[in-house]
Scaffold this motif. Structure first.
Motif, short mmCIF file in Angstrom:
data_model
loop_
_atom_site.label_atom_id
_atom_site.label_comp_id
_atom_site.label_asym_id
_atom_site.label_seq_id
_atom_site.Cartn_x
_atom_site.Cartn_y
_atom_site.Cartn_z
N ASP A 280 0.53 -1.40 -0.08
CA ASP A 280 0.20 0.18 -0.06
C ASP A 280 0.95 1.00 -0.02
N LEU A 281 2.01 1.08 0.43
CA LEU A 281 2.98 2.45 0.42
C LEU A 281 4.78 1.72 -0.01
N VAL A 282 5.05 2.11 -0.57
CA VAL A 282 6.62 2.57 -0.41
C VAL A 282 7.47 3.36 -0.66
N THR A 283 8.58 2.89 0.23
CA THR A 283 9.20 4.65 0.40
C THR A 283 10.76 4.17 0.03
N GLY A 284 11.49 5.38 -0.85
CA GLY A 284 12.72 4.96 -0.94
C GLY A 284 14.28 5.83 -1.06
N VAL A 285 15.11 5.99 -0.42
CA VAL A 285 15.59 7.08 -1.04
C VAL A 285 16.92 6.27 -1.57
N SER A 286 17.85 7.40 -2.06
CA SER A 286 18.92 7.34 -2.61
C SER A 286 18.72 5.46 -3.63
N SER A 287 19.85 4.80 -3.64
CA SER A 287 19.49 3.55 -4.35
C SER A 287 18.76 2.77 -3.62
N GLY A 288 17.99 3.26 -2.88
CA GLY A 288 16.10 2.59 -2.29
C GLY A 288 15.25 3.38 -3.38
N ALA A 289 15.28 4.76 -3.84
CA ALA A 289 14.89 5.88 -4.81
C ALA A 289 14.93 4.41 -5.97
N LEU A 290 16.28 3.60 -6.24
CA LEU A 290 15.78 3.26 -7.63
C LEU A 290 15.57 1.94 -7.65
N ILE A 291 14.46 1.36 -6.72
CA ILE A 291 14.82 0.56 -6.35
C ILE A 291 13.43 0.57 -6.87
N ALA A 292 12.33 1.56 -5.16
CA ALA A 292 11.05 1.67 -5.03
C ALA A 292 9.48 1.81 -5.86
N PRO A 293 10.10 2.61 -7.00
CA PRO A 293 9.33 2.42 -8.22
C PRO A 293 8.79 1.13 -8.86
N PHE A 294 9.93 0.42 -9.31
CA PHE A 294 9.54 -0.47 -9.85
C PHE A 294 9.18 -1.80 -8.76
N VAL A 295 9.61 -1.82 -7.58
CA VAL A 295 8.20 -2.71 -6.68
C VAL A 295 7.37 -2.29 -6.44
N PHE A 296 6.56 -1.00 -6.32
CA PHE A 296 5.43 -0.44 -6.72
C PHE A 296 4.96 -0.53 -7.68
N LEU A 297 5.00 -1.23 -8.82
CA LEU A 297 4.75 -1.41 -9.98
C LEU A 297 4.42 -3.30 -9.65
N GLY A 298 5.29 -3.41 -9.26
CA GLY A 298 4.35 -5.11 -9.25
C GLY A 298 5.82 -6.04 -9.34
N ARG A 299 5.30 -7.21 -9.54
CA ARG A 299 6.29 -9.14 -9.97
C ARG A 299 6.96 -8.35 -11.72
N GLU A 300 6.11 -8.48 -12.66
CA GLU A 300 5.71 -7.77 -13.90
C GLU A 300 7.14 -6.85 -13.76
N HIS A 301 7.91 -5.94 -12.96
CA HIS A 301 8.58 -5.41 -13.56
C HIS A 301 10.21 -6.06 -12.35
N ASP A 302 10.08 -7.07 -11.94
CA ASP A 302 11.26 -7.16 -11.77
C ASP A 302 12.24 -7.55 -12.24
N GLY A 303 12.24 -8.25 -13.36
CA GLY A 303 13.42 -8.29 -14.76
C GLY A 303 14.15 -6.98 -14.58
N GLN A 304 13.54 -5.84 -15.20
CA GLN A 304 13.89 -4.34 -14.63
C GLN A 304 14.85 -4.23 -13.91
N LEU A 305 14.45 -4.99 -12.69
CA LEU A 305 15.17 -4.25 -11.40
C LEU A 305 16.39 -5.61 -11.45
#
Length: 394
Positions: free
Chosen positions: A102-127
């Motif tokens: 329901d909520l994803v927060t990210g900072v620094s390198s975590g900011a580059l992870i957060a949007p992909f996890v927010f969108l779900g498993r279909e974006h894990d390959g990009q991660l």
């Protein structure tokens, strides 16, 4: 985002002249064309009612037996150590029981992870691609002209291009779609003039749509990963009284290594359909080690500075974990922590070494895929009657 090893590049510089905001005008200003997309991350009670207008719908009335607890995820910074969190979350996704947060927060390198996890498993390959296929040359470049003219130690053009490669108009529309469901994606930067953390509602930015939204979305991600003094600060333009001003934003990790705040809890619980804060689950991914590690240090200036900086960052991160833990306890939220395990012993002397990042991603993936026992307390804290921190499986 950039590790302390980059500091060995040498050279230093002043920021080129800019038109800075006056202090009195810096409190409630959004970039032109945007409204209610950010707030101060250190405010105890910001005006949450002004955020996400019109979204209250049935959510505010959903309490009682039918309501479910929120699933919250906070991802820290860590430069190349972000490969750990990316692997952990990808492995958890492949295990098939990673929630839609329901909520994803990210900072620094975590900011580059957060949007992909927010969108779900279909974006894990990009991660996986981002943290196992791109090395130092894809993140920054040494630039002699940069050093001479005094803008930064390195050129951030490679990282900017990398972000643009993945964050396009379709990506923004996907973020906007999930935001429209009441889910929240927050990215943290640091306002250098104010010395304060800024939390950006990336879903609100995405919902604005258009090229300006795409540019700002990318800028916030870049700023969150921008270590001051190494990369040039990211300038975000605002307009006050018919005049343009520049804000300077840098790595969110300067003020918060990882973040959750009471105000965020209020924001999410007010807008997440059939969800409540109390009884929810909070997962904190610390992209780094939280245990002290012995390492003989040379007594030259650079070695002492690097070791001191890494020690400072580690202990700041531990302090942030205690802050988040206390918030979780007050709100009745189940606290869960993951960090790089003590027995991971792959070493590297170079920033963004692909061999190191791939090994760390694989280790994180294995942990997430097999059902990692999340740690229930910050390091060093044992609740009464416990001999060791309680743990639970995914």
């Amino acid at each position: 985002m950039i590790s302390s090893a980059v500091l060995s590049a040498g050279g230093c510089a002043a920021i080129t002249p800019r038109n800075a905001l006056r202090q009195a005008a810096a409190t409630q200003i959004d970039p032109e064309g945007f409204h209610d997309i950010r707030y101060w991350g250190d405010e105890a009670s910001p005006d949450i009612a002004s955020l996400r207008p019109g979204r209250r719908g049935p959510a505010s009335a959903l309490r009682g037996p039918s309501a479910k607890g929120l699933n919250l995820l906070a991802i820290s910074g860590g430069a190349e150590d972000g490969a750990f969190g990316a692997g952990l979350l990808a492995g958890w996704g492949d295990a098939g029981n990673r929630p839609a947060f329901d909520l994803v927060t990210g900072v620094s390198s975590g900011a580059l992870i957060a949007p992909f996890v927010f969108l779900g498993r279909e974006h894990d390959g990009q991660l996986r691609e981002i943290f196992t296929s791109y090395g130092r040359k894809d993140i920054y470049a040494y630039d002699v002209q940069n050093l001479i003219e005094g803008s930064a130690l390195v050129n951030d053009a490679p990282l900017s291009k990398l972000i643009a490669r993945y964050v396009d108009r379709d990506f923004l529309r996907d973020i906007a779609r999930e935001s429209g469901k009441g889910r929240v994606l927050l990215i943290g930067t640091t306002d250098l003039d104010a010395q304060r953390p800024v939390l950006w509602d990336m879903g609100r930015i995405a919902e604005t749509d258009g090229l300006a939204a795409l540019e700002l979305f990318r800028k916030v991600l870049l700023a969150s990963a921008t270590l001051p003094g190494v990369f040039a600060p990211v300038r975000i333009k605002v307009r006050v009284g018919g005049k343009d001003y520049d804000e300077l934003h840098v790595d969110g990790g300067v003020t918060r290594q990882v973040f959750i705040a009471p105000s965020i809890m209020r924001l999410v619980s007010d807008h997440a359909s059939r969800r409540t804060v109390s009884g929810g689950r909070l997962y904190v991914v610390r992209n780094g080690r939280i245990d002290p590690r012995w390492e003989p240090v040379n007594d030259d200036v650079l070695s002492v500075t690097q070791r001191s900086l890494s020690t400072l960052i580690k202990n700041q991160g531990i302090g942030d974990l205690y802050r988040i833990f206390s918030i979780a306890k007050v709100d009745g939220i189940d606290f869960n922590l993951a960090s790089i395990p003590t027995d991971f012993d792959v070493k590297t002397d170079a920033p963004f070494d692909l061999k190191y990042m791939r090994a760390l991603f694989d280790r994180g993936y294995e942990m997430g895929n097999r059902g990692f026992p999340w740690v229930k307390n910050p390091p060093g804290l044992q609740t009464a009657g416990q001999l060791a921190p309680a743990q639970r499986q995914f």
